[in-house]
Design a protein around this motif. Structure first.
Motif, short mmCIF file in Angstrom:
data_model
loop_
_atom_site.label_atom_id
_atom_site.label_comp_id
_atom_site.label_asym_id
_atom_site.label_seq_id
_atom_site.Cartn_x
_atom_site.Cartn_y
_atom_site.Cartn_z
N ASN A 70 1.37 -1.18 0.17
CA ASN A 70 0.15 -0.18 0.10
C ASN A 70 1.02 1.35 -0.30
OD1 ASN A 70 -1.51 2.21 0.74
ND2 ASN A 70 -3.12 0.42 1.72
N TRP A 72 0.04 4.39 0.36
CA TRP A 72 -0.25 5.26 2.01
C TRP A 72 0.10 5.04 2.98
CZ3 TRP A 72 -1.09 9.55 2.88
CH2 TRP A 72 -1.52 10.57 3.10
N THR A 75 4.07 5.35 2.98
CA THR A 75 4.50 6.83 2.77
C THR A 75 4.33 7.95 4.13
OG1 THR A 75 3.96 7.36 0.31
CG2 THR A 75 3.82 9.36 2.24
#
Length: 321
Positions: A70, A72, A75
């Motif tokens: 994933n 996101w 990050t």
């Protein structure tokens, strides 16, 4: 917060920072002391903190048959690792400031060298920790509680070298908490693959931080401090080799139970060859030799993560998921 420019001029770099690091070359003079305090002139610790988080996110996504880790979550963990490492380093340097001033390798750090005052270091740690909290609250409730629990280990770690030869064990428990948090951020709970990944990563840290601690072995003995480097002494190579072997086995088991395929296993084997190079070429009496081998563990972590991502992507393309 402020730094004394004249002091900064007299101490342009921390002793063990790479001579061409970006912070000392390009950052404004006024912020360099805080970048050094956050170890951003020596980013290896950021990678060693981040990569177990990324591995864990990837393994959890494998169990859910996702085509790639994933982005996101990757990050968020990158930002969180940056902030929490900065907070932890500032706090650690505050606690160790008197000892650091008496060791050749650490005397040039921002607090003992006078670039940053102890109160400024604590304020910096608090600001970075607040930023880390803002990242943490982006996750599910279980992960928020799990992540917050790591602060107990972070809080006690700097004091342990005064009382035990095993501070590297607690560092491993704290530094690899992301191996649990990454999984829970995806799944909302803890699974056996995450526990195996965590245990293997703790052994990995005990190995590489023992190598790192050999840089300070003589100074630590004079100061009355303790470490696994002192505890193992001439048997360090055998101990580090054992830690690394255990890490490899546990990582392979974690990948198997999560449902990874051949590419991931090949990546772990490739990483094991790099770890074997560290062990077989280590010279615990040579500080530069130890530092180079310690830093090379970033490559171990990247190989495993890239192998995991490639395994997910190519397995999906081949219809194996």
């Amino acid at each position: 917060m402020h730094a004394n420019p004249s002091t900064t001029d007299r101490t342009p770099q921390v002793a063990d920072a790479p001579p061409d690091n970006w912070a000392d070359r390009y950052a404004p003079e006024s912020v360099r002391p805080y970048l050094r305090l956050a170890r951003l002139d020596r980013p290896i610790g950021f990678w060693l903190l981040l990569l177990p988080c990324w591995w864990s996110v990837g393994l959890a996504d494998v169990t859910l048959n996702q085509p790639y880790p994933n982005p996101w979550l990757l990050t968020l963990f990158a930002i969180g690792a940056l902030l929490m490492r900065a907070a932890g380093c500032a706090y650690n340097d505050y606690v160790d400031r008197d000892f650091d001033a008496r060791s050749a390798r650490t005397a040039s750090r921002p607090i003992p060298s006078g670039q940053v005052t102890p109160s400024e270091a604590l304020a910096f740690a608090a600001i970075c920790a607040l930023g880390g909290l803002l990242v943490l609250v982006q996750f599910n409730a279980f992960t928020i509680k799990l992540g917050a629990a790591s602060l107990i280990l972070v809080g006690i770690y700097p004091f342990l070298k005064r009382f035990t030869y095993w501070p590297q064990l607690v560092l491993g428990l704290a530094f690899n908490w992301g191996a649990l948090v990454g999984w829970s951020a995806v799944m909302g709970s803890i699974g056996i693959p995450a526990l195996l990944l965590y245990a293997g990563s703790v052994l990995w840290t005990m190995g590489y931080d023992t190598i790192y601690a050999h840089q300070d072995r003589e100074d630590d003995l004079l100061l009355g401090l303790r470490s696994t480097a002192i505890r193992f002494g001439e048997n360090t190579i055998s101990w580090v080799g054992g830690f690394y072997a255990g890490a490899i086995v546990l990582w392979l088991l974690a990948g198997y139970l999560a449902g990874t395929h051949l590419i991931f296993f090949m990546a772990v084997v490739l990483a094991s060859l790099q770890m074997a190079w560290q062990v077989t070429t280590m010279d615990t009496t040579d500080a530069k030799n130890c530092l180079r081998r310690f830093r090379s563990n970033r490559d171990v972590g990247l190989v495993i993560f890239l192998g995991l991502a490639a395994d997910m992507i190519l397995s999906r393309m081949a219809g194996l998921s």
